[in-house]
Design an enzyme around this catalytic site. Structure first.
Site, mmCIF file in Angstrom:
data_model
loop_
_atom_site.group_PDB
_atom_site.id
_atom_site.type_symbol
_atom_site.label_atom_id
_atom_site.label_comp_id
_atom_site.label_asym_id
_atom_site.label_seq_id
_atom_site.Cartn_x
_atom_site.Cartn_y
_atom_site.Cartn_z
ATOM 1 N N HIS A 47 1.129 -1.225 -0.073
ATOM 2 C CA HIS A 47 -0.348 0.315 -0.288
ATOM 3 C C HIS A 47 0.621 1.605 -0.074
ATOM 4 O O HIS A 47 0.569 2.297 -0.736
ATOM 5 C CB HIS A 47 -0.576 -0.359 0.744
ATOM 6 N N GLU A 48 1.997 1.040 1.180
ATOM 7 C CA GLU A 48 2.638 2.485 0.639
ATOM 8 C C GLU A 48 3.577 2.294 -0.348
ATOM 9 O O GLU A 48 4.132 3.439 -0.453
ATOM 10 C CB GLU A 48 2.931 2.260 2.391
ATOM 11 N N GLU A 91 -4.310 7.460 -3.394
ATOM 12 C CA GLU A 91 -5.135 6.873 -2.608
ATOM 13 C C GLU A 91 -5.581 5.731 -4.111
ATOM 14 O O GLU A 91 -5.163 4.605 -3.902
ATOM 15 C CB GLU A 91 -6.584 6.748 -1.599
ATOM 16 N N HIS A 130 1.739 4.692 -3.030
ATOM 17 C CA HIS A 130 1.936 6.487 -2.170
ATOM 18 C C HIS A 130 3.148 6.578 -3.144
ATOM 19 O O HIS A 130 3.665 7.640 -3.546
ATOM 20 C CB HIS A 130 1.425 6.304 -1.449
HETATM 21 ZN ZN ZN Z 1 -3.838 5.339 1.667
#
Ligand code: ZN
Length: 489
Positions: A254-255, A284, A258
């Site tokens: 997830h990170e 996101e 980003h």
């Molecule tokens: Zn996030």
């Protein structure tokens, strides 16, 4: 030098100082010595003061008046500077100061009250925060809807009404899917203990697989995973639970989503107003594409199953199909950040309705707990057992982040559109991901979306990347197909 050049030179220093402020925040959450907290607060306060003075510098108005952009990039730079300058100037200095002081204290009060399960203790603070954010929203909206003005901070161009319409279209299909899935037999989860060092080594491998540029980043441990920085220094954090390896692996992916967005932006935009992700929703959309749409796909989990067996041996799952089901297990729970793909957006819709009512004055802070618990029972079918599992679970409202929650679901919606589009253009994707190769997908996202940074408006950059108008349809189709197949419903 032209007014445009003067403005951009001034702005560049502001952006550089903002990056420094962000890195102090990163340091505080990762490696700062415990005894340094007091001094750090003063350091950050001093830097914030410098930043505020620069952002309200009266010369900016004159430069904006006189500046001429010669191309689309210059026009986008001016648009971003004008937006942020106008925003800053609309809020009276005294109100801005009161907001900054109140929010910095409110977060500590929230943390203490959450630990004590003390809603009554948090209420005076919540009342104050809501009052200040309503005042700020009113100042920004200048006669319009204060909630819209707050949403605009995180998702320029988006409104409460547009979000409400989208959520209304999503809710019936999500509720129906949730009921069908929970009526079916639950798949088995992983069992055993997964050593910290081995998890961190595999999570570093996952970061590499998903295209994280280690020459311009690093991964550290923190209580709450986050990504920090833009341009040539984009760092992420992860966390480890020895009984739940998916926590570490999927937090990391997830990170990386980003971070890859920030690292993927055209290098010539670095330290300029368009040199970062264009909105929270688009940000996101990258993390959710990486984590869920790609990372939790049957093809990729097939590869991950093989790697986990090599690293950890036996862990109670017989084959890749069982592993895919374990990774995508649907489980009702109180906590948003632990929610699966079926439940997650229902958490957001509930927060959106409640916070919009708070800002509009239709709901009072003292009635929030009852409203929360009633809504939770209606949407999730169970009663909230304690405030830390209910209205005290998220930090957002104590920090004044009203209007932020809907961007999480918007990210899921945009991810649904983007991955639908990229799958149509990369027919062999699953075959590649089954070999642990996601570069075709991440390369597509970089080329079509990430590299543009703030060049286009949020919805516009998604539309350009997909080649169609973004809507909630692709996400809902994806969820129904995926979980319908996993659960045989
Ligand atoms: Zn996030």
């Amino acid at each position: 030098m032209s007014a445009f050049d003067d403005l951009m030179a001034f702005q560049r220093q502001t952006e550089a100082l903002a990056q420094v402020a962000g890195r102090l925040g990163w340091d505080q959450e990762t490696v700062m010595p415990e005894g340094s907290a007091g001094q750090r607060a003063e350091e950050i306060g001093a830097l914030e003061g410098v930043l505020h003075a620069r952002r309200t510098d009266p010369r900016i108005a004159g430069w904006l008046e006189a500046a001429q952009a010669t191309d689309a990039v210059g026009q986008a730079q001016l648009r971003q500077i004008r937006r942020s300058f106008t925003r800053t100037m609309k809020v009276p200095a005294k109100l801005a100061e009161e907001i900054a002081t109140t929010m910095s204290l409110a977060q500590g009060v929230w943390a203490e009250c959450r630990a004590r399960e003390d809603v009554a203790g948090f209420l005076p603070t919540l009342r104050k925060v809501v009052e200040l954010k309503r005042a700020e929203g009113a100042a920004l909206a200048a006669g319009g809807d204060p909630y819209d003005a707050l949403v605009d901070d995180y998702e320029p161009g988006m409104t409460g009404a547009a979000i409400a319409a989208m959520f209304d279209a999503m809710r019936p299909r999500l509720v129906a899917l949730r009921e069908k899935v929970l009526g079916a037999a639950a798949p088995k989860g992983v069992v055993g203990t997964f050593g910290t060092e081995a998890q961190l080594a595999l999570s570093r491998e996952l970061a590499t697989v998903f295209g994280y540029d280690w020459s311009r980043g690093r991964v550290d441990l923190a209580v709450h995973p986050f990504s920090s920085g833009s341009g040539h220094d984009v760092r992420i954090t992860t966390r480890v639970s020895e009984t739940d390896p998916f926590n570490c692996f999927y937090s990391t992916i997830h990170e990386v989503g980003h971070a890859a967005y920030e690292q993927g932006i055209d290098p010539s935009f670095a330290l300029t107003p368009i040199g970062q992700g264009v909105s929270m929703g688009v940000h996101e959309s990258q993390s959710r594409s990486y984590e869920n749409q790609l990372g939790r796909s049957g093809a990729f989990t097939g590869w991950l199953f093989g790697r986990m067996r090599e690293v950890f041996g036996e862990f109670g799952i017989a084959d890749a199909e069982g592993f895919y089901k374990a990774v995508n297990r649907v489980h009702p729970g109180y906590i948003r950040t632990e929610a699966d793909e079926v439940h997650y957006n229902l958490h957001i819709m509930m927060r959106f309705d409640l916070e919009r009512a708070l800002i509009r004055g239709d709901l009072q802070a003292e009635d929030l707990e009852a409203a929360w618990n009633e809504r939770f029972r209606a949407d999730f079918g169970v009663a909230v057992d304690r405030p830390s599992n209910g209205m005290l679970q998220d930090v957002h409202w104590s920090c004044g982040l009203f209007g932020y929650f809907p961007t999480y679901t918007l990210g899921n919606v945009y991810a649904g559109c983007l991955v639908k589009a990229l799958r149509a253009e990369i027919p062999g994707l699953d075959g590649m991901m089954a070999q642990g190769d996601v570069s075709a997908a991440t390369g597509w996202l970089r080329e079509r979306l990430q590299r543009h940074g703030g060049l286009y408006e949020p919805r516009d950059v998604v539309r350009r990347a997909c080649g169609f108008e973004p809507s909630e349809g692709p996400l809902l189709d994806y969820l129904e197909a995926k979980f319908g197949a996993i659960y045989g419903v």
